[in-house]
Structure formats: structure tokens, C-alpha cells
Design a protein around this motif. Structure first.
Motif, short mmCIF file in Angstrom:
data_model
loop_
_atom_site.label_atom_id
_atom_site.label_comp_id
_atom_site.label_asym_id
_atom_site.label_seq_id
_atom_site.Cartn_x
_atom_site.Cartn_y
_atom_site.Cartn_z
N VAL A 176 0.74 -1.34 -0.20
CA VAL A 176 0.13 -0.04 -0.01
C VAL A 176 0.71 1.39 0.01
O VAL A 176 0.54 2.44 -0.77
N ALA A 177 1.82 1.32 0.64
CA ALA A 177 2.66 2.44 0.89
C ALA A 177 3.41 2.65 -0.59
O ALA A 177 3.46 4.13 -0.95
N LEU A 178 3.83 1.58 -1.12
CA LEU A 178 4.66 1.72 -2.68
C LEU A 178 3.50 2.36 -3.63
O LEU A 178 3.71 3.16 -4.16
N ARG A 179 2.23 1.96 -3.50
CA ARG A 179 1.20 2.51 -4.49
C ARG A 179 0.75 3.91 -3.97
O ARG A 179 0.63 4.81 -4.93
N ALA A 180 0.80 4.31 -2.59
CA ALA A 180 0.02 5.50 -2.20
C ALA A 180 0.78 6.72 -2.62
O ALA A 180 0.54 7.84 -2.89
N ARG A 181 2.26 6.40 -2.39
CA ARG A 181 3.31 7.35 -2.86
C ARG A 181 3.04 8.00 -4.29
O ARG A 181 3.36 9.16 -4.43
N THR A 182 2.72 7.13 -5.12
CA THR A 182 2.31 7.53 -6.37
C THR A 182 1.39 8.61 -6.60
O THR A 182 1.49 9.42 -7.29
N PHE A 183 0.38 8.49 -5.60
CA PHE A 183 -0.56 9.52 -5.54
C PHE A 183 -0.34 10.92 -5.07
O PHE A 183 -1.10 11.78 -5.00
N GLY A 184 1.08 11.05 -4.47
CA GLY A 184 1.24 12.26 -3.71
C GLY A 184 1.21 12.17 -2.22
O GLY A 184 1.30 13.04 -1.54
N PHE A 185 0.78 11.04 -1.59
CA PHE A 185 0.82 10.95 -0.22
C PHE A 185 1.96 10.95 0.49
O PHE A 185 2.95 10.46 0.23
N ASN A 186 1.95 11.64 1.55
CA ASN A 186 3.16 11.62 2.72
C ASN A 186 2.87 10.26 3.27
O ASN A 186 1.88 10.31 3.98
N ILE A 187 3.75 9.51 3.57
CA ILE A 187 3.49 8.07 4.23
C ILE A 187 3.93 8.12 5.71
O ILE A 187 5.26 8.12 5.96
N LEU A 188 3.22 7.78 6.52
CA LEU A 188 3.62 7.49 8.02
C LEU A 188 3.39 5.89 8.24
O LEU A 188 2.49 5.40 7.67
N PHE A 189 4.15 5.39 9.11
CA PHE A 189 3.70 4.19 9.66
C PHE A 189 3.89 3.93 10.95
O PHE A 189 5.06 4.51 11.46
N PHE A 190 3.34 2.94 11.62
CA PHE A 190 3.58 2.55 13.01
C PHE A 190 3.58 1.10 13.01
O PHE A 190 2.43 0.21 12.59
N ASP A 191 4.64 0.55 13.49
CA ASP A 191 4.83 -1.18 13.44
C ASP A 191 5.95 -1.11 14.40
O ASP A 191 7.05 -1.17 14.00
N PRO A 192 5.59 -1.57 15.67
CA PRO A 192 6.79 -1.86 16.59
C PRO A 192 7.76 -3.11 16.27
O PRO A 192 9.02 -3.16 16.80
N TYR A 193 7.07 -3.96 15.17
CA TYR A 193 8.10 -5.11 14.86
C TYR A 193 8.82 -4.85 13.62
O TYR A 193 9.67 -6.05 13.17
N VAL A 194 8.75 -3.90 13.01
CA VAL A 194 9.69 -4.00 11.75
C VAL A 194 11.02 -3.47 12.15
O VAL A 194 10.98 -2.45 13.19
N PRO A 195 12.11 -3.71 11.66
CA PRO A 195 13.37 -3.46 11.91
C PRO A 195 13.82 -2.21 11.51
O PRO A 195 12.99 -1.48 10.72
N ASP A 196 14.60 -1.45 12.49
CA ASP A 196 14.99 -0.04 12.22
C ASP A 196 15.77 0.22 10.67
O ASP A 196 16.35 -1.09 10.48
#
Length: 389
Positions: A176-196
Motif C-alpha cells: 500500500v505504501a508503494l502504491r500510495a506514494r504515487t498519488f502524492g501521499f506523505n506516508i507514515l507508519f507505526f509498527d513496533p515489529y519492523v526493523p529499524d
């Protein structure tokens, strides 16, 4: 293990694999027919499953329409593995299954593209109000003057520059992040399990609390798994942390993530701008007819179909059948790619060597084929024809 078949006891000449809540084995059959007998039950509960399947099935596949709680699982006398044809496994008591020596698997890698595409479709509908405008045309509403257009399309918004907050950045969240950026969104995410560093690799922004994401996002899309910690992640309290009256909410992940009663009130009071949901707490009931969402405005609902395309449906079934095949010819749980109850799995000594009870099951290895029943995927009722005399 009381009341269930031992791994050292007699087994059918070929393992019996049962599709519990479906009637079509055309995809599964080419993958399993050389190592097992395959039957379908087309059941809505274990009360509808034929005694032969309950007594002899070594493996079971199921969708989401049948529940397997402890008392249901205890009805199966020879079951060693269950494969959920899908990702979520809320309809299976995985702890009880493990204690009974039954491995439970899911298929987490299917439909990622379809779910991501559907998520973007829902987001675009919320921003551009395409769904509602299309219904106005169907209903014959006159929309010709500038004033009528302004009134009909009220609430339509520009996407570029808005912030999309993703709760969860697993496979689907990342797509979703990869697709949404195409439309001009600024992307935030919260996921404590994703590596730094994941955020740097994707060129998006990370926040470290759900509250921070809700506060900063114009549109929130949920991509978290359903578990005890995430149950009603969006509730009366967290809705108040969203941007009052201006935030959109999308859920194509798991129904239990949202307290639907709290969302309904927020939509009615205008505290949430609009919402789009593909998953619902009271499935398979229509939320517009049953439950707290039935009178909620600015709500777009679809019937848990975000994952579906002709291609993804076939891939899902192939992947599920492949997991069953690994259980049949390999070691449990070592050979299983997606066993979700390993920590509960209570296996008797010698059991892990294969479903034939002692040595790995080899396809076509001196198996009796004379009088073979149901190798073409007939119904479970048909497989017992002529055997109960």
C-alpha cells in the motif's frame, strides 16, 4: 490425546484429506491426488461432516465459514494437520488443536496485490466520493449546475500533500505504501515489529506510537494482524486521538481491529469524516442490516472480497494444498511452511516422521489402488457409498 487415533495405530492405505466447507477440489486435486484421497464436505459445522471423515481424515482444509473449537476438534479421530485456506485463523482454536496433536497452518502470502489495490481503491473513493456520486447518478439525481455539483460532491478532497498513516507495515502495508506514494501521499507508519531502517529503505516516515500516527494522519489504513493485543485497536479512546472531523479510516485487514459501535457513533457525530471497511465483526451478516453500523453515514462497505481475483483465488488454493502435501510427505512440524501453533503442539514420540505413522510417506510407493474411493474429489457423502453394509 484421549479419544484420538495414535500415530502407531492403523491408518488408511492412503491419507484422507477433507475440504470441510467447500465443494470444489479442482485446484487441489492435481497437487494431492498422487499422495492422498481428497473429499469435500460442504459443511457449515462439524455436525454436518460425515462420520468417515471424522474417523479417518488425516488432514483438513477449510475457509472461514466453519468453526473448529475444542469440542469440534475432538470429533476428529485421526486428524494431524489443519490448513486454513486464508490468512486469519480466528475460527480455529489453535491452542486446543496443538494440545490434541494437530498442527494448524495458514496461507499468509496470498492476495497481497489485490488487498493493496483494493485499499487504494477505497482510499480514492473516500477522497473523491466516487461511490456516492455514482449512486446519485443511478438514482436519477439531477447534477448539472455548478451549485448542484458543489452540493453533490461536497467533501471531495485533493490527495496530494495529505498524510496516509499505515498501522502495520507487513507485506500488504508495504505494498500500500508503494502504491500510495504515487498519488502524492506523505506516508507514515507505526509498527513496533519492523526493523529499524525500513523507513529509510522505502523513503517513508516512521512514528513510534499509535497515538502519534493517529494525530498526524489525514487517512488511516489498518494492516495489523488480529490478536488479543490488537482487538479493538480503534475504539472510543483512539478515535478521539484522530483529527476531529477530517480523518478517513480504511480497514481491509481484520474485523476485530475496530470497535464498530464506537466507529458508528463517530460517523454519526461527524468526528470521523468517512470510513471504508472490507471486513466486519458480524460476518457473514450484512452490516447495513445487522449491527451498529447499519445506520452510519459516509460508510463504504464491501463483503470481505479485497483479497479476491481469479488469479489470487487459484494461488491461495494451490498454496494451501502445497502445505497439506508437505505434511503428507514430510515431517510435522518441520516440513510445514506456516505452522501457527508450534508452541502448543503436543506430538507423541515418533509422530513427526510422516502421516503414515512411522516413515516418510512416499508418493506412489506400493499403495493399493484397487477400489480406491474418491480420488477424483467426490463428496464426503459419496465416499462411503456401499461401505456401511
Amino acid at each position: 490425546m484421549s479419544g484420538r487415533g495414535s500415530s502407531n495405530g492403523p491408518m488408511p492405505s492412503r491419507p484422507l484429506v477433507a475440504l470441510l466447507d467447500g465443494r470444489d477440489c479442482a485446484v487441489e486435486m492435481p497437487i494431492l491426488k498422487d499422495v492422498a484421497t481428497v473429499a469435500f464436505c460442504d459443511a457449515q459445522s462439524t455436525n454436518e461432516i460425515h462420520e468417515k471423515v471424522l474417523n479417518e481424515a488425516s488432514a483438513a482444509m477449510l475457509y472461514h465459514t466453519i468453526a473448529l473449537k475444542r469440542d469440534d476438534l475432538q470429533k476428529f479421530k485421526a486428524l494431524k494437520v489443519i490448513v486454513r485456506i486464508g490468512n486469519g485463523f480466528e475460527n480455529i482454536d489453535i491452542k486446543a488443536a496443538g494440545e490434541l496433536g494437530i498442527a494448524v497452518c495458514n496461507v499468509p502470502g496470498y492476495g497481497i496485490e489485490e488487498i493493496a489495490d483494493t485499499t487504494l481503491c477505497m482510499i480514492l473513493n473516500l477522497y473523491r466520493r466516487t461511490y456516492w456520486l455514482g449512486n446519485m447518478v443511478r438514482e436519477g439525481k439531477k447534477i448539472t449546475t455548478v451549485e448542484q455539483i458543489r452540493d453533490a460532491a461536497h467533501g471531495s478532497a485533493r490527495i496530494r500533500g495529505d498524510t496516509l498513516g499505515l498501522v502495520g507495515l507487513g507485506r500488504t502495508g508495504m505494498a500500500v505504501a508503494l502504491r500510495a506514494r504515487t498519488f502524492g501521499f506523505n506516508i507514515l507508519f507505526f509498527d513496533p515489529y519492523v526493523p529499524d531502517g525500513t523507513e529509510k529503505a522505502l523513503g517513508i516516515q516512521r512514528v513510534y506510537t499509535l497515538q502519534e500516527l493517529l494525530y498526524q494522519s489525514d487517512c488511516i489504513s489498518l494492516h495489523a494482524p488480529m490478536n488479543d493485543a490488537n482487538h479493538h485497536l480503534i475504539n472510543e479512546v483512539t478515535i478521539k486521538q484522530m483529527r476531529h472531523g477530517s480523518a478517513f479510516l480504511v480497514n481491509t485487514s481484520s474485523a476485530g481491529l475496530i470497535d464498530e459501535a464506537a466507529l458508528a457513533e463517530a460517523l454519526k457525530e461527524g468526528r470521523v469524516r468517512a470510513a471504508a471497511l472490507d471486513v466486519h465483526e458480524n460476518e457473514p451478516f450484512n452490516p447495513f442490516q445487522v449491527g451498529s453500523l447499519k445506520d452510519a453515514p459516509n460508510l463504504l462497505l464491501t463483503p470481505h472480497t479485497a483479497w479476491f481475483s481469479d488469479q489470487s483465488s487459484t494461488e491461495l488454493r494451490e498454496m494451501a494444498a502445497g502445505e497439506v502435501r508437505r505434511a503428507l510427505i514430510g515431517r510435522i512440524p518441520d516440513a510445514l511452511r506456516n505452522c501457527v501453533n508450534k508452541e502448543y503442539l503436543n506430538l507423541p514420540r515418533g509422530y513427526t516422521d510422516g502421516l503414515n505413522g512411522g516413515i516418510p510417506f512416499h508418493p506412489l510407493a506400493t499403495l493399493p489402488h484397487a477400489g480406491e474411493i474418491n480420488s477424483d474429489g467426490n463428496s464426503a457423502k459419496e465416499i462411503s457409498a456401499g461401505e456401511n453394509h
